[in-house]
Motif scaffolding. Structure first.
Motif, PDB file in Angstrom:
ATOM      1  N   THR A  82     -20.615   0.875   1.484  1.00  0.00           N
ATOM      2  CA  THR A  82     -20.682   1.643   0.236  1.00  0.00           C
ATOM      3  C   THR A  82     -21.642   2.829   0.358  1.00  0.00           C
ATOM      4  OG1 THR A  82     -22.437   0.247  -0.706  1.00  0.00           O
ATOM      5  CG2 THR A  82     -20.149  -0.403  -1.119  1.00  0.00           C
ATOM      6  N   ALA A  83     -22.520   2.796   1.342  1.00  0.00           N
ATOM      7  CA  ALA A  83     -23.445   3.916   1.556  1.00  0.00           C
ATOM      8  C   ALA A  83     -22.757   5.096   2.234  1.00  0.00           C
ATOM      9  CB  ALA A  83     -24.631   3.453   2.400  1.00  0.00           C
ATOM     10  N   PHE A  84     -21.497   4.922   2.631  1.00  0.00           N
ATOM     11  CA  PHE A  84     -20.776   5.966   3.368  1.00  0.00           C
ATOM     12  C   PHE A  84     -19.434   6.241   2.697  1.00  0.00           C
ATOM     13  CE2 PHE A  84     -23.520   3.727   6.369  1.00  0.00           C
ATOM     14  CZ  PHE A  84     -24.301   4.787   6.822  1.00  0.00           C
ATOM     15  N   PRO A  85     -19.454   6.952   1.556  1.00  0.00           N
ATOM     16  CA  PRO A  85     -18.201   7.181   0.817  1.00  0.00           C
ATOM     17  C   PRO A  85     -17.142   7.934   1.614  1.00  0.00           C
ATOM     18  CG  PRO A  85     -20.017   8.501  -0.080  1.00  0.00           C
ATOM     19  CD  PRO A  85     -20.614   7.509   0.854  1.00  0.00           C
ATOM     20  N   LYS A  86     -17.549   8.790   2.556  1.00  0.00           N
ATOM     21  CA  LYS A  86     -16.555   9.492   3.366  1.00  0.00           C
ATOM     22  C   LYS A  86     -15.796   8.524   4.262  1.00  0.00           C
ATOM     23  CE  LYS A  86     -17.312  13.578   5.090  1.00  0.00           C
ATOM     24  NZ  LYS A  86     -17.927  14.726   5.812  1.00  0.00           N
ATOM     25  N   ILE A  87     -16.490   7.515   4.768  1.00  0.00           N
ATOM     26  CA  ILE A  87     -15.816   6.517   5.594  1.00  0.00           C
ATOM     27  C   ILE A  87     -14.910   5.638   4.745  1.00  0.00           C
ATOM     28  CG2 ILE A  87     -16.209   4.443   6.987  1.00  0.00           C
ATOM     29  CD1 ILE A  87     -18.559   5.866   8.276  1.00  0.00           C
ATOM     30  N   VAL A  88     -15.351   5.285   3.555  1.00  0.00           N
ATOM     31  CA  VAL A  88     -14.507   4.509   2.645  1.00  0.00           C
ATOM     32  C   VAL A  88     -13.231   5.283   2.325  1.00  0.00           C
ATOM     33  CG1 VAL A  88     -14.335   3.526   0.333  1.00  0.00           C
ATOM     34  CG2 VAL A  88     -16.445   3.220   1.653  1.00  0.00           C
ATOM     35  N   ALA A  89     -13.377   6.585   2.031  1.00  0.00           N
ATOM     36  CA  ALA A  89     -12.205   7.416   1.723  1.00  0.00           C
ATOM     37  C   ALA A  89     -11.295   7.548   2.936  1.00  0.00           C
ATOM     38  CB  ALA A  89     -12.662   8.790   1.248  1.00  0.00           C
ATOM     39  N   PHE A  90     -11.879   7.659   4.125  1.00  0.00           N
ATOM     40  CA  PHE A  90     -11.092   7.732   5.353  1.00  0.00           C
ATOM     41  C   PHE A  90     -10.289   6.454   5.543  1.00  0.00           C
ATOM     42  CE2 PHE A  90     -11.146   6.255   9.821  1.00  0.00           C
ATOM     43  CZ  PHE A  90     -10.198   7.122  10.344  1.00  0.00           C
ATOM     44  N   ARG A  91     -10.919   5.317   5.370  1.00  0.00           N
ATOM     45  CA  ARG A  91     -10.202   4.057   5.543  1.00  0.00           C
ATOM     46  C   ARG A  91      -9.079   3.931   4.519  1.00  0.00           C
ATOM     47  NH1 ARG A  91     -14.407  -0.868   6.649  1.00  0.00           N
ATOM     48  NH2 ARG A  91     -14.542  -0.730   4.395  1.00  0.00           N
ATOM     49  N   ASP A  92      -9.330   4.371   3.298  1.00  0.00           N
ATOM     50  CA  ASP A  92      -8.281   4.327   2.272  1.00  0.00           C
ATOM     51  C   ASP A  92      -7.106   5.203   2.671  1.00  0.00           C
ATOM     52  OD1 ASP A  92      -9.777   2.595   0.724  1.00  0.00           O
ATOM     53  OD2 ASP A  92     -10.508   4.152  -0.640  1.00  0.00           O
ATOM     54  N   ALA A  93      -7.401   6.397   3.199  1.00  0.00           N
ATOM     55  CA  ALA A  93      -6.335   7.309   3.619  1.00  0.00           C
ATOM     56  C   ALA A  93      -5.533   6.712   4.764  1.00  0.00           C
ATOM     57  CB  ALA A  93      -6.922   8.656   4.024  1.00  0.00           C
ATOM     58  N   MET A  94      -6.213   6.052   5.688  1.00  0.00           N
ATOM     59  CA  MET A  94      -5.518   5.432   6.816  1.00  0.00           C
ATOM     60  C   MET A  94      -4.677   4.238   6.359  1.00  0.00           C
ATOM     61  SD  MET A  94      -5.940   7.007   9.677  1.00  0.00           S
ATOM     62  CE  MET A  94      -5.454   5.729  10.840  1.00  0.00           C
ATOM     63  N   GLU A  95      -5.187   3.462   5.443  1.00  0.00           N
ATOM     64  CA  GLU A  95      -4.464   2.277   4.991  1.00  0.00           C
ATOM     65  C   GLU A  95      -3.212   2.630   4.209  1.00  0.00           C
ATOM     66  OE1 GLU A  95      -7.623   0.098   3.134  1.00  0.00           O
ATOM     67  OE2 GLU A  95      -8.604  -0.228   5.074  1.00  0.00           O
ATOM     68  N   ALA A  96      -3.125   3.870   3.745  1.00  0.00           N
ATOM     69  CA  ALA A  96      -1.928   4.320   3.050  1.00  0.00           C
ATOM     70  C   ALA A  96      -0.829   4.750   4.009  1.00  0.00           C
ATOM     71  CB  ALA A  96      -2.278   5.480   2.113  1.00  0.00           C
ATOM     72  N   ARG A  97      -1.154   4.882   5.298  1.00  0.00           N
ATOM     73  CA  ARG A  97      -0.173   5.343   6.273  1.00  0.00           C
ATOM     74  C   ARG A  97       0.744   4.197   6.709  1.00  0.00           C
ATOM     75  NH1 ARG A  97      -1.417  10.483   7.864  1.00  0.00           N
ATOM     76  NH2 ARG A  97       0.040  10.423   9.628  1.00  0.00           N
ATOM     77  N   ALA A  98       2.010   4.538   6.924  1.00  0.00           N
ATOM     78  CA  ALA A  98       2.998   3.531   7.308  1.00  0.00           C
ATOM     79  C   ALA A  98       2.637   2.858   8.626  1.00  0.00           C
ATOM     80  CB  ALA A  98       4.381   4.174   7.402  1.00  0.00           C
ATOM     81  N   SER A  99       2.036   3.615   9.542  1.00  0.00           N
ATOM     82  CA  SER A  99       1.671   3.050  10.847  1.00  0.00           C
ATOM     83  C   SER A  99       0.689   1.908  10.699  1.00  0.00           C
ATOM     84  CB  SER A  99       1.082   4.141  11.743  1.00  0.00           C
ATOM     85  OG  SER A  99      -0.083   4.704  11.150  1.00  0.00           O
ATOM     86  N   VAL A 100      -0.320   2.095   9.870  1.00  0.00           N
ATOM     87  CA  VAL A 100      -1.331   1.058   9.662  1.00  0.00           C
ATOM     88  C   VAL A 100      -0.727  -0.123   8.928  1.00  0.00           C
ATOM     89  CG1 VAL A 100      -3.531   0.533   8.534  1.00  0.00           C
ATOM     90  CG2 VAL A 100      -3.245   2.696   9.768  1.00  0.00           C
ATOM     91  N   GLN A 101       0.101   0.155   7.949  1.00  0.00           N
ATOM     92  CA  GLN A 101       0.745  -0.927   7.208  1.00  0.00           C
ATOM     93  C   GLN A 101       1.629  -1.772   8.123  1.00  0.00           C
ATOM     94  OE1 GLN A 101       2.689   1.008   3.899  1.00  0.00           O
ATOM     95  NE2 GLN A 101       0.760   1.743   3.039  1.00  0.00           N
ATOM     96  N   THR A 102       2.292  -1.118   9.081  1.00  0.00           N
ATOM     97  CA  THR A 102       3.162  -1.843  10.009  1.00  0.00           C
ATOM     98  C   THR A 102       2.363  -2.762  10.916  1.00  0.00           C
ATOM     99  OG1 THR A 102       4.833  -0.096   9.983  1.00  0.00           O
ATOM    100  CG2 THR A 102       4.841  -1.595  11.873  1.00  0.00           C
ATOM    101  N   VAL A 103       1.275  -2.245  11.499  1.00  0.00           N
ATOM    102  CA  VAL A 103       0.499  -3.095  12.409  1.00  0.00           C
ATOM    103  C   VAL A 103      -0.227  -4.190  11.637  1.00  0.00           C
ATOM    104  CG1 VAL A 103       0.268  -1.261  14.135  1.00  0.00           C
ATOM    105  CG2 VAL A 103      -1.550  -1.596  12.459  1.00  0.00           C
ATOM    106  N   ARG A 104      -0.593  -3.921  10.397  1.00  0.00           N
ATOM    107  CA  ARG A 104      -1.229  -4.968   9.603  1.00  0.00           C
ATOM    108  C   ARG A 104      -0.214  -6.074   9.278  1.00  0.00           C
ATOM    109  NH1 ARG A 104      -5.878  -5.387   7.181  1.00  0.00           N
ATOM    110  NH2 ARG A 104      -6.399  -3.162   7.316  1.00  0.00           N
ATOM    111  N   ALA A 105       0.988  -5.672   8.946  1.00  0.00           N
ATOM    112  CA  ALA A 105       2.030  -6.666   8.647  1.00  0.00           C
ATOM    113  C   ALA A 105       2.355  -7.522   9.878  1.00  0.00           C
ATOM    114  CB  ALA A 105       3.290  -5.956   8.148  1.00  0.00           C
TER     115      ALA A 105
END
Length: 204
Positions: A177-200
């Motif tokens: 939580t001390a690094f909002p840019k990293i939190v936003a980056f992770r959110d942006a990545m988790e919205a990508r189909a590639s990440v969703q596919t490997v997570r699934a």
């Protein structure tokens, strides 16, 4: 292609890049907890006993950065490396920092035997992980992220690499939580189909 990987390791960055490039591959999971990476069968594939390893027509490739560059080269239409040489260098600047510093910081938590023989030394290394990973997060936030992604609005190889490293942060004792840019980056990545596919697929 065949990708040898272990869940939640840096090898998953290669799977993300393969998905981004739209390339077909077979994912072969190694049981790290059972030490499969140290067995003779896998040592014939990667003598280092680590992941990733990528079997291609020309042989077997290892090391995350090399595999990512290979994927970008054989799938140029995916645009995983910027055409501007300065931006391409900035992308690799982050990738090399992850490989040489941030990933090593993380490895001190469980892989102390790589650097020292005494368990007391391993405990000292473990005790530093939250501090060194937090320092790395500060560097990445200040110097590595130019926007939602490493290069700003443009996705690149570095984002696949950084995303997997950032998936380890809570386990390494970092107050994300001390690094909002990293939190936003992770959110942006988790919205990508590639990440969703490997997570699934259970890779993350």
């Amino acid at each position: 292609m065949q990708l040898y990987y272990a869940p939640r390791t840096i090898s998953v960055a290669v799977a993300i890049a393969l998905e981004e490039a739209g390339l077909e591959y077979e994912a072969i999971k190694l049981d790290f907890a059972g030490g499969e990476q140290t067995k003779p069968a896998y040592k014939q594939i990667n003598p280092k006993g680590r992941v990733p390893a990528l079997v291609v027509d020309g042989g077997i490739l290892t090391e995350t950065g090399a595999l990512l560059d290979y994927i970008a080269t054989i799938a140029p239409e995916a645009g995983l490396v910027p055409s501007d040489p300065i931006m391409a260098a900035r992308m690799r600047e982050v990738m090399y920092y992850l490989a040489s510093t941030m990933h090593v910081n993380h490895a001190h938590k469980m892989r102390g035997a790589r650097w020292a023989d005494k368990q007391s030394s391993w405990k000292d290394m473990q005790g530093k992980v939250a501090q060194t990973m937090t320092a790395s997060c500060d560097y990445i936030s200040s110097n590595g992220l130019r926007g939602p992604f490493v290069l700003g609005d443009e996705f690149s190889l570095a984002d696949a690499y950084l995303y997997v490293v950032c998936s380890w942060l809570e386990g390494d004792g970092v107050d994300v939580t001390a690094f909002p840019k990293i939190v936003a980056f992770r959110d942006a990545m988790e919205a990508r189909a590639s990440v969703q596919t490997v997570r699934a697929a259970g890779m993350l």
